[in-house]
Design a protein around this motif. Sequence first.
Motif, PDB file in Angstrom:
ATOM      1  N   THR A  94      21.127  47.293  17.018  1.00 50.91           N
ATOM      2  CA  THR A  94      20.598  48.442  17.671  1.00 50.91           C
ATOM      3  C   THR A  94      19.222  47.348  18.771  1.00 50.91           C
ATOM      4  O   THR A  94      19.153  48.146  20.036  1.00 50.91           O
ATOM      5  CB  THR A  94      19.070  49.424  17.358  1.00 50.91           C
ATOM      6  OG1 THR A  94      21.072  49.943  15.909  1.00 50.91           O
ATOM      7  CG2 THR A  94      19.413  50.935  18.596  1.00 50.91           C
ATOM      8  N   ARG A  99      25.995  50.406  19.511  1.00 51.17           N
ATOM      9  CA  ARG A  99      25.756  51.172  18.683  1.00 51.17           C
ATOM     10  C   ARG A  99      26.587  51.465  18.643  1.00 51.17           C
ATOM     11  O   ARG A  99      27.917  51.029  18.177  1.00 51.17           O
ATOM     12  CB  ARG A  99      24.959  52.147  20.834  1.00 51.17           C
ATOM     13  CG  ARG A  99      26.480  51.999  20.850  1.00 51.17           C
ATOM     14  CD  ARG A  99      26.329  52.726  22.193  1.00 51.17           C
ATOM     15  NE  ARG A  99      27.810  53.334  23.046  1.00 51.17           N
ATOM     16  CZ  ARG A  99      28.896  53.582  23.341  1.00 51.17           C
ATOM     17  NH1 ARG A  99      28.812  54.540  22.122  1.00 51.17           N
ATOM     18  NH2 ARG A  99      29.547  53.599  23.970  1.00 51.17           N
ATOM     19  N   GLN A 105      22.073  55.382  13.666  1.00 55.94           N
ATOM     20  CA  GLN A 105      22.400  54.309  13.316  1.00 55.94           C
ATOM     21  C   GLN A 105      22.860  53.682  11.268  1.00 55.94           C
ATOM     22  O   GLN A 105      21.644  53.723  11.057  1.00 55.94           O
ATOM     23  CB  GLN A 105      20.112  54.237  13.292  1.00 55.94           C
ATOM     24  CG  GLN A 105      19.974  53.689  14.899  1.00 55.94           C
ATOM     25  CD  GLN A 105      18.117  53.636  15.339  1.00 55.94           C
ATOM     26  OE1 GLN A 105      17.839  53.482  13.703  1.00 55.94           O
ATOM     27  NE2 GLN A 105      17.845  53.378  16.001  1.00 55.94           N
TER      28      GLN A 105
END
Length: 117
Positions: A94, A99, A105
């Motif tokens: 990240t 992504r 996440q």
Amino acid sequence: MDKGSLNFGHSGTLTQVQKKSLLRCLIDKVVIHRVARDTVRTRIIWKGGDTTNVDLPIPVGSLAELTNAQELETQVVSLSQQSIDDQVIAQQLTATGYRDRHYMQNSPAQYSQNYPA
């Protein structure tokens, strides 16, 4: 238009409705063009003629549809083989701009579950 003049969003003085109304007064047109499966190029044409261009990531249906899917997979495998914790790997990816396909996440283990065999 000075970008600093649009920092009203964080001051708390305008409501969401007021912010939207203000932007509608400032924007003449928005043009969106898909440049990749996971990216759209957005051009804002401001009243007065100035333009702002930005490439924005958009959600895709699978990890394989991300432009950098192969690089991402290689990074995850490499870090995983070094016995680095999934959460740490996710934070590192990240931080370097990666992504997941849904902007969440997820941990590398979750990536592998979503990645088609």
